[in-house]
Design a protein around this motif. Structure first.
Motif, PDB file in Angstrom:
ATOM      1  N   ARG A  83       0.823  -1.213   0.000  1.00 30.73           N
ATOM      2  CA  ARG A  83       0.000   0.000   0.000  1.00 30.73           C
ATOM      3  C   ARG A  83       0.855   1.259   0.000  1.00 30.73           C
ATOM      4  O   ARG A  83       0.450   2.303  -0.512  1.00 30.73           O
ATOM      5  N   LYS A 109      -6.078  -4.455  -6.221  1.00 34.22           N
ATOM      6  CA  LYS A 109      -6.265  -3.029  -6.475  1.00 34.22           C
ATOM      7  C   LYS A 109      -7.104  -2.383  -5.376  1.00 34.22           C
ATOM      8  O   LYS A 109      -6.796  -1.270  -4.916  1.00 34.22           O
ATOM      9  N   THR A 110      -8.132  -3.084  -4.922  1.00 30.74           N
ATOM     10  CA  THR A 110      -8.987  -2.569  -3.850  1.00 30.74           C
ATOM     11  C   THR A 110      -8.197  -2.423  -2.554  1.00 30.74           C
ATOM     12  O   THR A 110      -8.314  -1.418  -1.840  1.00 30.74           O
ATOM     13  N   ILE A 112      -4.972  -1.989  -2.174  1.00 29.29           N
ATOM     14  CA  ILE A 112      -3.953  -0.946  -2.274  1.00 29.29           C
ATOM     15  C   ILE A 112      -4.575   0.446  -2.269  1.00 29.29           C
ATOM     16  O   ILE A 112      -4.085   1.359  -1.603  1.00 29.29           O
ATOM     17  N   ASP A 113      -5.679   0.618  -3.002  1.00 30.13           N
ATOM     18  CA  ASP A 113      -6.294   1.944  -3.116  1.00 30.13           C
ATOM     19  C   ASP A 113      -7.252   2.267  -1.973  1.00 30.13           C
ATOM     20  O   ASP A 113      -7.612   3.431  -1.776  1.00 30.13           O
ATOM     21  N   GLU A 115     -10.330   1.369  -1.911  1.00 29.62           N
ATOM     22  CA  GLU A 115     -11.681   1.314  -2.441  1.00 29.62           C
ATOM     23  C   GLU A 115     -11.666   0.526  -3.742  1.00 29.62           C
ATOM     24  O   GLU A 115     -10.662   0.470  -4.446  1.00 29.62           O
ATOM     25  N   PRO A 117     -12.240  -0.455  -7.530  1.00 30.48           N
ATOM     26  CA  PRO A 117     -12.364   0.294  -8.788  1.00 30.48           C
ATOM     27  C   PRO A 117     -13.740   0.078  -9.400  1.00 30.48           C
ATOM     28  O   PRO A 117     -14.382  -0.955  -9.172  1.00 30.48           O
ATOM     29  N   TRP A 122     -12.798  -0.813 -14.803  1.00 27.65           N
ATOM     30  CA  TRP A 122     -11.755  -1.760 -14.414  1.00 27.65           C
ATOM     31  C   TRP A 122     -11.608  -2.881 -15.443  1.00 27.65           C
ATOM     32  O   TRP A 122     -10.494  -3.247 -15.807  1.00 27.65           O
ATOM     33  N   LEU A 164      -1.512  -1.911 -10.942  1.00 24.60           N
ATOM     34  CA  LEU A 164      -1.401  -1.531  -9.534  1.00 24.60           C
ATOM     35  C   LEU A 164      -0.660  -0.208  -9.368  1.00 24.60           C
ATOM     36  O   LEU A 164      -0.823   0.465  -8.354  1.00 24.60           O
ATOM     37  N   ASP A 165       0.177   0.145 -10.341  1.00 30.28           N
ATOM     38  CA  ASP A 165       0.796   1.474 -10.405  1.00 30.28           C
ATOM     39  C   ASP A 165       1.499   1.879  -9.109  1.00 30.28           C
ATOM     40  O   ASP A 165       1.143   2.884  -8.486  1.00 30.28           O
TER      41      ASP A 165
END
Length: 252
Positions: A83, A109-110, A112-113, A115, A117, A122, A164-165
């Motif tokens: 994260r 993705k959820t 890490i962010d 929330e 996408p 997505w 995931l950027d």
């Protein structure tokens, strides 16, 4: 600005004969926009560095520090490191039977962010990332890496990287086992990532061939758990021509 700073890192592993020191004081700073290549013979500690930064429980940190934008990475759990902006592409990506690529990616993705996408956007993003890595859209419905060839596993890892950027990508022998076509596709994916704002790359490799496609800013030679020499991209050419003999002889 993103900065991964490693200071005097020392790492040991447990053996039947007691603790064995692998990293013997590694200092390295990766700033945003920089690509650092780590090269060295087998057993020199390259992968140990990658897994220690990522938080693998096998490795015992006995000294030094690792910070990302001033935050203590070593005090974080593995998921907290992700994260915070760290990403590890493994030399041998594991298979996860029963978990589809699409569910795996959306869950990651959820997490890490913080929330989920938006589903419609997505799906388009995932399909586009897979397409850029020359992976058919049907791969998203398959279990993670199960039945994938070596090249497909590596291309899937770079698709994850794009989606995931993170801030810093640690790529552990991403070129291992790739034919020339897959190597080019993987390299293009890494170059797209590092072209983004605030991105750093730590690229671990045995060979210079991937560095023909991913131009490093700095090259570090690992020998016996330490950085034996460092320089620019020209150092990789020197290693290809001369090998590691002079460093191994100096160690003896």
């Amino acid at each position: 600005m993103s900065t991964l700073e490693i200071k005097d890192l020392k790492v040991s592993v447990s053996t039947d004969d007691g603790p064995k020191e692998i990293l013997k004081g590694v200092t390295l700073t990766i700033k945003d926009g920089e690509t650092h290549a780590i090269m060295g013979p087998n057993g020199s500690g390259k992968s140990t560095l990658a897994y220690s930064i990522a938080g693998h429980p096998k490795y015992d940190i006995t000294g030094g520090s690792v910070t990302l934008d001033g935050q203590d990475v070593l005090a974080m759990s593995v998921d907290e490191r992700a994260r915070a902006g760290l990403f590890l592409a493994m030399q041998y990506p594991v298979e996860v039977p029963g978990v589809s690529v699409t569910n795996f990616m959306r869950t990651a993705k959820t997490a890490i962010d913080g929330e989920a996408p938006k589903l419609r956007t997505w799906v388009k993003d995932v399909n586009a990332a897979m397409s850029r890595m020359n992976l058919d859209s049907t791969f998203t419905q398959r279990s993670v890496n199960e039945g994938f060839s070596g090249g497909e596993k590596k291309r899937h890892e770079i698709a994850q990287l794009e989606l995931l950027d993170p801030k810093v990508a640690i790529l552990d022998e991403t070129d291992s086992g790739l034919d020339i076509d897959a190597l080019k596709v993987v390299s293009e994916g890494v170059n797209r990532f590092r072209g983004g704002e605030g991105k750093g790359v730590l690229l671990i490799t045995h060979y210079t061939r991937i560095l023909r496609y991913i131009q490093p800013d700095f090259v570090h030679v690992f020998v016996d758990g330490k950085i034996a020499e460092q320089g620019g991209a020209e150092l990789a050419d020197q290693l290809e021509a001369e090998g590691y003999d002079k460093y191994l002889t100096a160690k003896v």
